[in-house]
Design an enzyme around this catalytic site. Structure first.
Site, PDB file in Angstrom:
ATOM      1  N   TYR A  64     -14.350  -3.825   8.346  1.00  0.00           N
ATOM      2  CA  TYR A  64     -13.061  -2.924   8.980  1.00  0.00           C
ATOM      3  C   TYR A  64     -12.240  -3.263  10.326  1.00  0.00           C
ATOM      4  CZ  TYR A  64      -9.451   0.496   8.480  1.00  0.00           C
ATOM      5  OH  TYR A  64      -8.525   1.245   9.082  1.00  0.00           O
ATOM      6  N   ALA A 119     -11.354  -7.046  10.778  1.00  0.00           N
ATOM      7  CA  ALA A 119      -9.931  -6.916   9.569  1.00  0.00           C
ATOM      8  C   ALA A 119      -9.156  -6.601  10.574  1.00  0.00           C
ATOM      9  CB  ALA A 119     -10.250  -6.844   9.116  1.00  0.00           C
ATOM     10  N   LYS A 120      -9.374  -5.435  11.840  1.00  0.00           N
ATOM     11  CA  LYS A 120      -8.097  -5.382  11.666  1.00  0.00           C
ATOM     12  C   LYS A 120      -8.094  -5.581  13.483  1.00  0.00           C
ATOM     13  CE  LYS A 120      -6.921  -1.814   9.422  1.00  0.00           C
ATOM     14  NZ  LYS A 120      -5.255  -2.029   8.821  1.00  0.00           N
ATOM     15  N   GLY A 176       1.154  -0.960  -0.139  1.00  0.00           N
ATOM     16  CA  GLY A 176       0.070   0.133  -0.283  1.00  0.00           C
ATOM     17  C   GLY A 176       0.935   1.080  -0.607  1.00  0.00           C
ATOM     18  N   ALA A 177       1.616   1.611  -0.693  1.00  0.00           N
ATOM     19  CA  ALA A 177       2.836   2.301  -0.931  1.00  0.00           C
ATOM     20  C   ALA A 177       3.328   3.066  -1.825  1.00  0.00           C
ATOM     21  CB  ALA A 177       4.749   1.520  -1.072  1.00  0.00           C
ATOM     22  N   GLY A 178       1.894   3.516  -1.691  1.00  0.00           N
ATOM     23  CA  GLY A 178       1.311   4.070  -3.838  1.00  0.00           C
ATOM     24  C   GLY A 178       0.916   5.888  -2.992  1.00  0.00           C
ATOM     25  N   ARG A 179       0.202   5.981  -1.842  1.00  0.00           N
ATOM     26  CA  ARG A 179       0.130   7.051  -1.614  1.00  0.00           C
ATOM     27  C   ARG A 179      -0.364   6.722   0.309  1.00  0.00           C
ATOM     28  NH1 ARG A 179      -6.170   6.057  -3.550  1.00  0.00           N
ATOM     29  NH2 ARG A 179      -6.923   5.295  -1.645  1.00  0.00           N
ATOM     30  N   SER A 195      -5.985  -0.896  13.674  1.00  0.00           N
ATOM     31  CA  SER A 195      -6.864   0.604  13.641  1.00  0.00           C
ATOM     32  C   SER A 195      -7.451   0.424  14.965  1.00  0.00           C
ATOM     33  CB  SER A 195      -7.233   0.745  12.662  1.00  0.00           C
ATOM     34  OG  SER A 195      -8.542   2.039  12.867  1.00  0.00           O
TER      35      SER A 195
HETATM   36  P1  NAP Z   1      -4.823   5.042   1.280  1.00  0.00           P
HETATM   37  O1  NAP Z   1      -4.428   6.286   1.004  1.00  0.00           O
HETATM   38  O2  NAP Z   1      -5.992   4.776   1.193  1.00  0.00           O
HETATM   39  O3  NAP Z   1      -3.963   4.312   0.671  1.00  0.00           O
HETATM   40  C1  NAP Z   1      -3.631   3.326   0.914  1.00  0.00           C
HETATM   41  C2  NAP Z   1      -3.185   1.786  -0.071  1.00  0.00           C
HETATM   42  O4  NAP Z   1      -3.640   1.418  -0.575  1.00  0.00           O
HETATM   43  C3  NAP Z   1      -3.703   2.462  -1.599  1.00  0.00           C
HETATM   44  O5  NAP Z   1      -2.223   3.227  -2.614  1.00  0.00           O
HETATM   45  C4  NAP Z   1      -4.162   1.396  -1.677  1.00  0.00           C
HETATM   46  O6  NAP Z   1      -3.868   1.454  -3.557  1.00  0.00           O
HETATM   47  C5  NAP Z   1      -3.718   0.134  -1.407  1.00  0.00           C
HETATM   48  N1  NAP Z   1      -4.041  -0.744  -1.806  1.00  0.00           N
HETATM   49  C6  NAP Z   1      -5.768  -0.924  -1.641  1.00  0.00           C
HETATM   50  N2  NAP Z   1      -5.687  -2.111  -1.577  1.00  0.00           N
HETATM   51  C7  NAP Z   1      -4.550  -3.008  -2.367  1.00  0.00           C
HETATM   52  C8  NAP Z   1      -4.487  -3.815  -2.673  1.00  0.00           C
HETATM   53  N3  NAP Z   1      -5.817  -5.064  -2.314  1.00  0.00           N
HETATM   54  N4  NAP Z   1      -3.353  -4.360  -3.183  1.00  0.00           N
HETATM   55  C9  NAP Z   1      -2.116  -3.893  -2.751  1.00  0.00           C
HETATM   56  N5  NAP Z   1      -2.287  -2.626  -2.494  1.00  0.00           N
HETATM   57  C10 NAP Z   1      -3.700  -1.595  -2.509  1.00  0.00           C
HETATM   58  O7  NAP Z   1      -4.852   4.551   3.071  1.00  0.00           O
HETATM   59  P2  NAP Z   1      -3.720   4.826   4.428  1.00  0.00           P
HETATM   60  O8  NAP Z   1      -4.871   5.789   4.960  1.00  0.00           O
HETATM   61  O9  NAP Z   1      -2.626   5.938   4.157  1.00  0.00           O
HETATM   62  O10 NAP Z   1      -4.136   3.661   5.065  1.00  0.00           O
HETATM   63  C11 NAP Z   1      -3.235   3.332   5.106  1.00  0.00           C
HETATM   64  C12 NAP Z   1      -3.664   1.312   6.511  1.00  0.00           C
HETATM   65  O11 NAP Z   1      -3.958   1.774   7.589  1.00  0.00           O
HETATM   66  C13 NAP Z   1      -4.621   0.988   6.166  1.00  0.00           C
HETATM   67  O12 NAP Z   1      -4.367  -0.448   6.155  1.00  0.00           O
HETATM   68  C14 NAP Z   1      -5.668   1.431   6.922  1.00  0.00           C
HETATM   69  O13 NAP Z   1      -6.353   0.620   7.292  1.00  0.00           O
HETATM   70  C15 NAP Z   1      -4.805   2.267   8.196  1.00  0.00           C
HETATM   71  N6  NAP Z   1      -4.982   2.899   9.401  1.00  0.00           N
HETATM   72  C16 NAP Z   1      -5.207   4.330   8.324  1.00  0.00           C
HETATM   73  C17 NAP Z   1      -6.253   4.993   8.861  1.00  0.00           C
HETATM   74  C18 NAP Z   1      -6.185   6.817   8.882  1.00  0.00           C
HETATM   75  O14 NAP Z   1      -6.851   7.296   9.530  1.00  0.00           O
HETATM   76  N7  NAP Z   1      -5.839   6.882   8.071  1.00  0.00           N
HETATM   77  C19 NAP Z   1      -6.531   4.714  10.177  1.00  0.00           C
HETATM   78  C20 NAP Z   1      -6.342   3.476  11.408  1.00  0.00           C
HETATM   79  C21 NAP Z   1      -5.349   2.637  10.061  1.00  0.00           C
HETATM   80  P3  NAP Z   1      -5.040   2.303  -4.391  1.00  0.00           P
HETATM   81  O15 NAP Z   1      -4.613   3.591  -4.438  1.00  0.00           O
HETATM   82  O16 NAP Z   1      -5.020   0.841  -5.623  1.00  0.00           O
HETATM   83  O17 NAP Z   1      -6.328   1.910  -4.082  1.00  0.00           O
END
Ligand code: NAP
Length: 253
Positions: A154, A157-158, A13-16, A142
């Site tokens: 979610y 899962a978490k 998930g390193a794309g963003r 999370s």
């Molecule tokens: P995000 O901005 O939505 O980034 C998630 C990345 O994962 C995206 O680049 C996405 O690709 C990629 N991804 C999704 N499904 C995938 C798959 N099947 N295979 C490979 N890559 C995949 O999310 P984030 O906020 O950075 O969150 C990162 C992690 O932290 C997640 O596990 C999230 O549940 C956890 N988290 C986040 C928060 C928060 O407040 N942001 C809080 C608690 C936990 P695409 O762009 O192509 O969809």
């Protein structure tokens, strides 16, 4: 870290968002980094930026829930950068809905990316970690693991990520491998921006309202997570394993 360990890390998930920030941080710490994501463009650009800063990195497109793609991507990282000994299971999605409106697809896709994806990635990477007799696994949980309206999929899962982490710590400890979970609270990324949109608020207003409920009176940034990930994969964190660290600007459990 001593010079004898492979300094190759994989971040999913390193794309963003959080994954991109963790990848940048681990590269700054001296790791060669495999950036893995569905978003090919995102990981290519992330890897290029690391290389431009003098680091080593490659971007690989994959779906973490596809066993064949996972094995191919991990082999590619091993061939091009060296045996991966650090794994950050960060790829994630949300498909929020109250349970009476939640579809089987919403349930399966969320558990598929977080749990099946982390299982497949870890199964592929532990081969290198156990061979090297050293490794670090960091799984993204999370605060939603503790329950959150609209997120039965979610939060299941978490919460699952926490049990997964503790069992990895027990099974892999004798090989010098630690496993820990980071449980973020509100982090400003596209994921939380999408939630704001879903509830009909501007992202600025949504962040302001969230900050009022957080003891340190601000929302988190991806760097808040990258800072802890950097420590948990370091040599100095070798006696910390099977833990869940809430990074939420206040206590959560
Ligand atoms: P995000 O901005 O939505 O980034 C998630 C990345 O994962 C995206 O680049 C996405 O690709 C990629 N991804 C999704 N499904 C995938 C798959 N099947 N295979 C490979 N890559 C995949 O999310 P984030 O906020 O950075 O969150 C990162 C992690 O932290 C997640 O596990 C999230 O549940 C956890 N988290 C986040 C928060 C928060 O407040 N942001 C809080 C608690 C936990 P695409 O762009 O192509 O969809």
């Amino acid at each position: 870290m001593t010079g004898t360990h492979s300094r190759v890390a994989i971040v999913t998930g390193a794309g963003r968002g959080i994954g991109a920030a963790v990848a940048r941080r681990l590269a700054a710490d001296g790791f060669a980094v495999g950036l893995l994501d569905l978003d090919e463009d995102g990981v290519r650009k992330g890897a290029e930026a690391i290389v431009a800063d003098g680091g080593r990195a490659i971007g690989v497109k994959l779906d973490v829930s596809d066993a064949g793609e996972v094995d191919a991507a991990v082999s590619k990282v091993a061939d091009e950068l060296g045996p991966p000994t650090v794994l950050i299971n960060n790829a994630g999605i949300t498909r929020d809905n109250l349970i009476f409106k939640m579809t089987e697809q919403d349930w399966d896709s969320v558990l598929g990316v977080h749990l099946r994806g982390s299982f497949l990635m870890t199964r592929a990477v532990q081969k290198y970690q156990t061979e090297q007799k050293w490794g670090r696994i960091v799984n993204l949980s999370s605060t939603s693991a503790l329950g959150n309206r609209g997120q039965v999929n979610y939060s299941a899962a978490k919460a699952g990520m926490q049990g997964f982490t503790k069992t990895l710590a027990i099974e892999l400890g004798k090989f010098g491998v630690t496993a820990n979970a980071i449980a973020p609270g509100f982090i400003a990324t596209d994921m939380t921006a999408a939630t704001a949109e879903r509830v009909g608020m501007s992202f600025e207003d949504f962040k302001k309202a969230a900050a009022e409920q957080i003891p340190v009176r601000r929302v988190g940034e991806p760097a808040d997570i990258a800072n802890l990930a950097s420590f948990l994969v370091s040599e100095g964190a070798g006696f910390i394993s099977g833990q869940v660290v809430y990074v939420a600007g206040g206590p959560k459990d």
